[in-house]
Motif scaffolding. Sequence first.
Motif, mmCIF file in Angstrom:
data_model
loop_
_atom_site.group_PDB
_atom_site.id
_atom_site.type_symbol
_atom_site.label_atom_id
_atom_site.label_comp_id
_atom_site.label_asym_id
_atom_site.label_seq_id
_atom_site.Cartn_x
_atom_site.Cartn_y
_atom_site.Cartn_z
ATOM 1 N N ARG A 1 -19.662 4.985 13.910
ATOM 2 C CA ARG A 1 -20.265 4.543 12.654
ATOM 3 C C ARG A 1 -19.617 3.235 12.193
ATOM 4 N N TYR A 2 -20.319 2.544 11.317
ATOM 5 C CA TYR A 2 -19.746 1.351 10.695
ATOM 6 C C TYR A 2 -18.997 1.754 9.430
ATOM 7 N N ALA A 3 -17.900 1.086 9.188
ATOM 8 C CA ALA A 3 -17.169 1.301 7.941
ATOM 9 C C ALA A 3 -17.882 0.513 6.844
ATOM 10 N N SER A 4 -18.332 1.195 5.800
ATOM 11 C CA SER A 4 -19.063 0.527 4.724
ATOM 12 C C SER A 4 -18.114 -0.326 3.893
ATOM 13 N N LEU A 5 -18.668 -1.326 3.219
ATOM 14 C CA LEU A 5 -17.859 -2.214 2.384
ATOM 15 C C LEU A 5 -17.129 -1.461 1.267
ATOM 16 N N PRO A 6 -17.802 -0.546 0.543
ATOM 17 C CA PRO A 6 -17.064 0.212 -0.484
ATOM 18 C C PRO A 6 -15.889 0.995 0.099
ATOM 19 N N ASN A 7 -16.098 1.596 1.278
ATOM 20 C CA ASN A 7 -15.018 2.359 1.898
ATOM 21 C C ASN A 7 -13.893 1.448 2.373
ATOM 22 N N LEU A 8 -14.241 0.242 2.826
ATOM 23 C CA LEU A 8 -13.212 -0.723 3.217
ATOM 24 C C LEU A 8 -12.371 -1.138 2.012
ATOM 25 N N MET A 9 -13.025 -1.317 0.868
ATOM 26 C CA MET A 9 -12.302 -1.685 -0.350
ATOM 27 C C MET A 9 -11.377 -0.551 -0.789
ATOM 28 N N LYS A 10 -11.865 0.686 -0.685
ATOM 29 C CA LYS A 10 -11.036 1.839 -1.049
ATOM 30 C C LYS A 10 -9.850 1.973 -0.093
ATOM 31 N N ALA A 11 -10.092 1.696 1.185
ATOM 32 C CA ALA A 11 -9.042 1.850 2.194
ATOM 33 C C ALA A 11 -7.887 0.882 1.970
ATOM 34 N N LYS A 12 -8.190 -0.275 1.350
ATOM 35 C CA LYS A 12 -7.132 -1.252 1.075
ATOM 36 C C LYS A 12 -6.082 -0.710 0.107
ATOM 37 N N LYS A 13 -6.484 0.273 -0.697
ATOM 38 C CA LYS A 13 -5.575 0.829 -1.695
ATOM 39 C C LYS A 13 -4.858 2.086 -1.183
ATOM 40 N N LYS A 14 -5.280 2.585 -0.024
ATOM 41 C CA LYS A 14 -4.660 3.800 0.502
ATOM 42 C C LYS A 14 -3.320 3.472 1.151
ATOM 43 N N PRO A 15 -2.347 4.350 1.007
ATOM 44 C CA PRO A 15 -1.033 4.083 1.612
ATOM 45 C C PRO A 15 -1.069 4.223 3.127
ATOM 46 N N VAL A 16 -0.321 3.360 3.811
ATOM 47 C CA VAL A 16 -0.138 3.450 5.258
ATOM 48 C C VAL A 16 1.345 3.683 5.508
ATOM 49 N N GLU A 17 1.669 4.835 6.051
ATOM 50 C CA GLU A 17 3.071 5.149 6.347
ATOM 51 C C GLU A 17 3.556 4.272 7.496
ATOM 52 N N THR A 18 4.791 3.820 7.408
ATOM 53 C CA THR A 18 5.357 2.957 8.447
ATOM 54 C C THR A 18 6.670 3.530 8.955
ATOM 55 N N LYS A 19 6.809 3.550 10.272
ATOM 56 C CA LYS A 19 8.059 3.930 10.924
ATOM 57 C C LYS A 19 8.387 2.885 11.976
ATOM 58 N N SER A 20 9.637 2.865 12.393
ATOM 59 C CA SER A 20 10.050 1.943 13.450
ATOM 60 C C SER A 20 10.315 2.720 14.727
ATOM 61 N N ALA A 21 10.308 1.991 15.846
ATOM 62 C CA ALA A 21 10.610 2.632 17.130
ATOM 63 C C ALA A 21 12.028 3.198 17.113
ATOM 64 N N GLY A 22 12.928 2.505 16.429
ATOM 65 C CA GLY A 22 14.304 2.984 16.332
ATOM 66 C C GLY A 22 14.402 4.323 15.628
ATOM 67 N N GLU A 23 13.620 4.492 14.551
ATOM 68 C CA GLU A 23 13.613 5.768 13.832
ATOM 69 C C GLU A 23 13.180 6.917 14.731
ATOM 70 N N LEU A 24 12.281 6.607 15.665
ATOM 71 C CA LEU A 24 11.761 7.638 16.563
ATOM 72 C C LEU A 24 12.590 7.770 17.834
ATOM 73 N N GLY A 25 13.614 6.923 17.965
ATOM 74 C CA GLY A 25 14.519 7.026 19.102
ATOM 75 C C GLY A 25 13.922 6.614 20.432
ATOM 76 N N VAL A 26 13.037 5.601 20.403
ATOM 77 C CA VAL A 26 12.361 5.167 21.630
ATOM 78 C C VAL A 26 12.677 3.696 21.911
#
Length: 252
Positions: free
Chosen positions: A188-213
């Motif tokens: 499916r295509y991501a709709s413009l309203p959903n793209l705008m909402k997604a900009k405000k959603k949190p994205v969790e971030t980890k590093s490779a070091g945190e995961l021991g790789v």
Amino acid sequence: MKVLVPVKRVVDSNVKIRVAADGSGVDLANVKMSMNPFDEIALEEAIRLKEAQLAEEVLVVSIGAERSQETLRTALAMGADRALLIDTTDDVHADIEPLAVAKLLKAVIDDEQPQLVLAGKQAIDNDMNATGQMLAALLGWPQATFASALTLEDGTARVTREVDGGLQTIEVKLPAVVTVDLRLNEPRYASLPNLMKAKKKPVETKSAGELGVDVEPRLEILKTSEPQTRQTGEVVPDVDALFAKLQERKIV
């Protein structure tokens, strides 16, 4: 059931690739980037499983530079529930090798405990076709590759695979790793309203070091070059002339 979908940021499939002047790789300056098409198909299938109430949560994971957040937000706009970025490099040209990717995904899976991993069969930038298989081996999970159809029932996944001789249908017990092919679905295509909402959603971030790789490359790219230019064909007046040309070039 939780479904994990790895997604990769690659050069858009409609862009004509240019090789860097020094032959070090592909020129990414001012080039449109997007989600790997096979990963889009895997994500679409995960979302459909959720819509069919066969899955409760869809987690998308991307590995690479910080700019991969754009790809994750597209995934959120399509319908994913959560997004995780594993920040491994500041260089957008750096490509993390399949074994390192598989080890990073295993670390995430050990923590998140999904029952199904849906992944694209390969990325269109390096065409490795190795990450899914390596991940299944590291996890000790069954795998089904090149899926063109998928159904879940009673703790098993029934997968129709595309093989050289046609189609092969197998059943694997969950948890499992499934890599998908082009004919599984139409994303499916991501709709413009959903793209705008997604900009405000949190994205969790980890590093490779945190995961021991360790993500240091084991392979060295010596040179990248354009494919050879195809030679111009030659028109001959009749079959006899064609046969003479073939004999002249010692083809027949």
